[in-house]
Design an enzyme around this catalytic site. Sequence first.
Site, PDB file in Angstrom:
ATOM      1  N   CYS A 155      50.038  78.602  57.898  1.00 14.56           N
ATOM      2  CA  CYS A 155      49.099  77.727  58.620  1.00 14.56           C
ATOM      3  C   CYS A 155      49.496  77.514  60.082  1.00 14.56           C
ATOM      4  O   CYS A 155      48.676  77.061  60.887  1.00 14.56           O
ATOM      5  CB  CYS A 155      48.960  76.392  57.903  1.00 14.56           C
ATOM      6  SG  CYS A 155      48.444  76.569  56.198  1.00 14.56           S
ATOM      7  N   HIS A 183      46.619  71.253  63.061  1.00 14.93           N
ATOM      8  CA  HIS A 183      46.242  71.950  61.830  1.00 14.93           C
ATOM      9  C   HIS A 183      45.587  70.931  60.899  1.00 14.93           C
ATOM     10  O   HIS A 183      46.085  69.820  60.725  1.00 14.93           O
ATOM     11  CB  HIS A 183      47.486  72.568  61.190  1.00 14.93           C
ATOM     12  CG  HIS A 183      47.233  73.104  59.820  1.00 14.93           C
ATOM     13  ND1 HIS A 183      46.124  73.870  59.522  1.00 14.93           N
ATOM     14  CD2 HIS A 183      47.929  72.980  58.659  1.00 14.93           C
ATOM     15  CE1 HIS A 183      46.162  74.190  58.246  1.00 14.93           C
ATOM     16  NE2 HIS A 183      47.232  73.657  57.703  1.00 14.93           N
ATOM     17  N   ASN A 215      41.233  72.594  54.535  1.00 15.41           N
ATOM     18  CA  ASN A 215      42.359  73.314  55.130  1.00 15.41           C
ATOM     19  C   ASN A 215      42.076  74.813  55.074  1.00 15.41           C
ATOM     20  O   ASN A 215      42.076  75.408  54.002  1.00 15.41           O
ATOM     21  CB  ASN A 215      43.637  72.960  54.357  1.00 15.41           C
ATOM     22  CG  ASN A 215      44.869  73.680  54.884  1.00 15.41           C
ATOM     23  OD1 ASN A 215      44.764  74.628  55.660  1.00 15.41           O
ATOM     24  ND2 ASN A 215      46.032  73.250  54.442  1.00 15.41           N
TER      25      ASN A 215
HETATM   26  N1  COA Z   1      42.197  63.945  42.137  1.00 13.87           N
HETATM   27  C1  COA Z   1      42.647  62.850  41.499  1.00 13.87           C
HETATM   28  N2  COA Z   1      43.953  62.575  41.334  1.00 13.87           N
HETATM   29  C2  COA Z   1      44.830  63.441  41.861  1.00 13.87           C
HETATM   30  C3  COA Z   1      44.434  64.613  42.532  1.00 13.87           C
HETATM   31  C4  COA Z   1      43.047  64.845  42.663  1.00 13.87           C
HETATM   32  N3  COA Z   1      42.552  65.922  43.296  1.00 13.87           N
HETATM   33  N4  COA Z   1      45.534  65.280  42.953  1.00 13.87           N
HETATM   34  C5  COA Z   1      46.596  64.570  42.544  1.00 13.87           C
HETATM   35  N5  COA Z   1      46.163  63.468  41.881  1.00 13.87           N
HETATM   36  C6  COA Z   1      46.963  62.423  41.265  1.00 13.87           C
HETATM   37  C7  COA Z   1      48.341  62.875  40.865  1.00 13.87           C
HETATM   38  O1  COA Z   1      48.294  63.519  39.597  1.00 13.87           O
HETATM   39  C8  COA Z   1      49.093  61.572  40.845  1.00 13.87           C
HETATM   40  O2  COA Z   1      48.816  60.926  39.613  1.00 13.87           O
HETATM   41  P1  COA Z   1      49.965  60.119  38.862  1.00 13.87           P
HETATM   42  O3  COA Z   1      50.339  59.006  39.798  1.00 13.87           O
HETATM   43  O4  COA Z   1      49.264  59.658  37.628  1.00 13.87           O
HETATM   44  O5  COA Z   1      51.064  61.088  38.644  1.00 13.87           O
HETATM   45  C9  COA Z   1      48.441  60.762  41.949  1.00 13.87           C
HETATM   46  O6  COA Z   1      47.172  61.385  42.217  1.00 13.87           O
HETATM   47  C10 COA Z   1      49.251  60.724  43.220  1.00 13.87           C
HETATM   48  O7  COA Z   1      49.710  62.045  43.487  1.00 13.87           O
HETATM   49  P2  COA Z   1      50.408  62.432  44.830  1.00 13.87           P
HETATM   50  O8  COA Z   1      50.776  63.885  44.815  1.00 13.87           O
HETATM   51  O9  COA Z   1      51.484  61.417  45.142  1.00 13.87           O
HETATM   52  O10 COA Z   1      49.209  62.180  45.856  1.00 13.87           O
HETATM   53  P3  COA Z   1      49.255  62.170  47.403  1.00 13.87           P
HETATM   54  O11 COA Z   1      48.741  60.898  47.909  1.00 13.87           O
HETATM   55  O12 COA Z   1      50.573  62.666  47.922  1.00 13.87           O
HETATM   56  O13 COA Z   1      48.171  63.273  47.774  1.00 13.87           O
HETATM   57  C11 COA Z   1      48.112  65.542  48.480  1.00 13.87           C
HETATM   58  C12 COA Z   1      48.338  64.603  47.319  1.00 13.87           C
HETATM   59  C13 COA Z   1      48.267  66.974  47.996  1.00 13.87           C
HETATM   60  C14 COA Z   1      46.692  65.339  49.002  1.00 13.87           C
HETATM   61  C15 COA Z   1      49.130  65.210  49.606  1.00 13.87           C
HETATM   62  O14 COA Z   1      50.415  65.138  49.044  1.00 13.87           O
HETATM   63  C16 COA Z   1      49.143  66.226  50.697  1.00 13.87           C
HETATM   64  O15 COA Z   1      48.184  66.372  51.416  1.00 13.87           O
HETATM   65  N6  COA Z   1      50.284  66.931  50.890  1.00 13.87           N
HETATM   66  C17 COA Z   1      50.413  67.894  51.940  1.00 13.87           C
HETATM   67  C18 COA Z   1      49.702  69.149  51.535  1.00 13.87           C
HETATM   68  C19 COA Z   1      49.547  70.100  52.660  1.00 13.87           C
HETATM   69  O16 COA Z   1      49.448  69.735  53.808  1.00 13.87           O
HETATM   70  N7  COA Z   1      49.480  71.377  52.322  1.00 13.87           N
HETATM   71  C20 COA Z   1      49.169  72.413  53.213  1.00 13.87           C
HETATM   72  C21 COA Z   1      50.335  72.932  53.939  1.00 13.87           C
HETATM   73  S1  COA Z   1      49.775  73.981  55.214  1.00 13.87           S
END
Ligand code: COA
Length: 329
Positions: free
Chosen positions: A114, A252, A282
């Site tokens: 990315c 990004h 993304n």
């Molecule tokens: N819908 C509903 N619930 C979801 C979900 C979705 N699409 N994805 C994850 N969850 C749940 C998880 O299972 C977790 O449940 P639990 O508490 O019962 O275990 C809860 O939501 C929290 O999960 P978590 O991973 O802590 O959420 P978050 O707030 O960190 O958001 C991302 C998840 C992926 C959106 C976030 O971590 C993120 O954006 N990370 C960076 C990713 C990124 O930039 N990637 C690209 C790199 S170039």
Amino acid sequence: MNFLGLTILGTGHYLPEYIASNREYETFLDTSDEWIVTRTGMRERRIALDTPVWKMGEMAARKALDDAGVSPEEIDLILCTTVTGDFRYPSAACLIQGQLGAKNAFAMDIAAACAGSVYALDMARRYLATGDVKTILQISAEALSQTTDYTDRGTAILFGDGAGAAVLRGGDGLFASALFSAPDCGQNIHCAFPRRSLPFGGGTPAGEETGLTYMNGREVYKFATRAMPAAVQAACQRAGIGVEDLDYIIPHQANLRIIETAAKALKVPLEKICVNIQKYGNTSSASIMICLDESLREGRIKAGDRICMVGFGAGLTYGAVVMEYQSGK
Ligand code: COA
């Protein structure tokens, strides 16, 4: 002549027609529109149902060439950033070169995930600075839908497809870049080709290479909120300006919360941050180029503005480019 900066002669982007809304993900995943909007800022993304990556790149490139008023024959170098190319070889850059008839160019792909478009801008500037290469077509084209695990709600909702492009020449405006990679964090996001069995023994499929994206979202999130401000600060320092001297930042588009946290750390008001994540999700290395093109076409960024493009991605790679926007028009 040695050029210190870049002129962006023209830009373009291409997005596939198919729109995948948050509601559509509710039909095959345990998720909700409310969760996705709150946690990511995304509302919909584009999915390339039948259009290959090279075709998206070609369409974006044609728009950029048209905008620049430059013919394919005038291009000396094509740099294409992609981690989702249709072929292992030849490169997407060579495929696009053939379609455009850019017969005087040489062409190659850059794989920095990315952060690819930021890496490519840095490389473009270095080629142009030598004077050997006069005109560069930079393309970023990605189809994340080809590597997304649509059974994993933690990643499936994040990614979309698209391409952006720019025609670049040397310039005399401000330019500085700061690129980094942190392989010790690389395990947090990866996508491995499945291995095949060989007739020599060994080469046994390891079983873990699914061809799909694995991501530890929380770790990537923590990394990104540190890496983005660090890269912007480093590039500004090299440019000899303060972060407050920037007119616009094009980050990004990975997560609106990451963007807002980085802006807060940098003490940059949100009005200075270009965001289109709600529409496209993304799109990996394409996201900055698509957002740059949109911001220019909307007339938001104007000649003389100091802009910063900052990205992070698998590797983990990260980096920023600070430049004065010059259109050469
Ligand atoms: N819908 C509903 N619930 C979801 C979900 C979705 N699409 N994805 C994850 N969850 C749940 C998880 O299972 C977790 O449940 P639990 O508490 O019962 O275990 C809860 O939501 C929290 O999960 P978590 O991973 O802590 O959420 P978050 O707030 O960190 O958001 C991302 C998840 C992926 C959106 C976030 O971590 C993120 O954006 N990370 C960076 C990713 C990124 O930039 N990637 C690209 C790199 S170039």
